[in-house]
Design an enzyme around this catalytic site. Structure first.
Site, PDB file in Angstrom:
ATOM      1  N   ALA A 122       7.100 -27.711  20.785  1.00 17.81           N
ATOM      2  CA  ALA A 122       7.047 -27.446  22.392  1.00 17.81           C
ATOM      3  C   ALA A 122       8.688 -27.932  22.842  1.00 17.81           C
ATOM      4  O   ALA A 122       8.972 -28.107  23.915  1.00 17.81           O
ATOM      5  CB  ALA A 122       6.306 -27.695  23.070  1.00 17.81           C
ATOM      6  N   CYS A 123       9.070 -29.429  21.811  1.00 19.71           N
ATOM      7  CA  CYS A 123       9.702 -30.328  23.076  1.00 19.71           C
ATOM      8  C   CYS A 123      11.198 -30.350  21.932  1.00 19.71           C
ATOM      9  O   CYS A 123      11.374 -30.524  20.726  1.00 19.71           O
ATOM     10  CB  CYS A 123       9.206 -31.506  22.816  1.00 19.71           C
ATOM     11  N   GLY A 124      12.000 -30.085  23.130  1.00 17.01           N
ATOM     12  CA  GLY A 124      13.845 -30.125  22.713  1.00 17.01           C
ATOM     13  C   GLY A 124      13.682 -30.958  21.564  1.00 17.01           C
ATOM     14  O   GLY A 124      14.714 -30.862  21.145  1.00 17.01           O
ATOM     15  N   ARG A 135      12.934 -31.163  18.241  1.00  9.83           N
ATOM     16  CA  ARG A 135      13.299 -29.740  18.074  1.00  9.83           C
ATOM     17  C   ARG A 135      14.769 -30.028  17.587  1.00  9.83           C
ATOM     18  O   ARG A 135      15.291 -29.950  16.105  1.00  9.83           O
ATOM     19  CB  ARG A 135      13.178 -27.849  18.330  1.00  9.83           C
TER      20      ARG A 135
END
Length: 143
Positions: free
Chosen positions: A13-15, A18
């Site tokens: 969920a964390c850019g 990612r």
């Protein structure tokens, strides 16, 4: 020959997490991906990661989107042991992504910090999700 074993403590969920994972893949490395919110590290593993990354427990604490304030973790008198206790009870407090390679352990914030410890170079161009160019078409770091 260097060992390509790479582990990322990842939150999909964390850019930033990612982008870091994408740069590992862009080096042709298939990392061991640990979704630490589902499979948190043991206390011993977490303490070892903190030490190997050259961080204090406080430096690994995540404030945004966590129970940091409610738990009173801004209290400077809390010991590293107490902060690790909080991270064990609430894994969301562990900042991410942590990456482990044969070249060291880093908290990869910003995500391009991972380039300093990857055992292989980038294969081609890479841009973050927001479009910021990080690696050019020759596999070299931009800037």
């Amino acid at each position: 020959m260097q060992n390509d074993n790479v582990t990322i403590y990842h939150n999909p969920a964390c850019g930033t997490s990612r982008n870091t994972l994408a740069m590992i893949l862009n080096a042709g490395i298939e990392p061991n991906v640990i979704e630490y919110l589902k499979n948190p590290p043991s206390r011993q593993e977490l303490s070892s990661l903190i030490e190997r990354a050259g961080l204090t427990a406080r430096e690994l604490l995540r404030e945004k989107g966590t129970p940091y304030a409610e738990l009173g973790l801004d209290d400077e008198t809390l010991t590293d042991e107490q902060l690790v206790d909080a991270m064990m009870a609430h894994p969301i407090l562990i900042n991410r992504p942590l990456v482990v390679t044969s070249r060291g352990v880093k908290l990869c914030r910003p995500s391009e910090v991972v380039l300093d410890i990857l055992p292989k170079p980038q294969i081609g161009a890479f841009a973050k999700e927001d479009g910021e160019a990080v690696i050019d078409s020759a596999g070299q770091r931009v800037k």
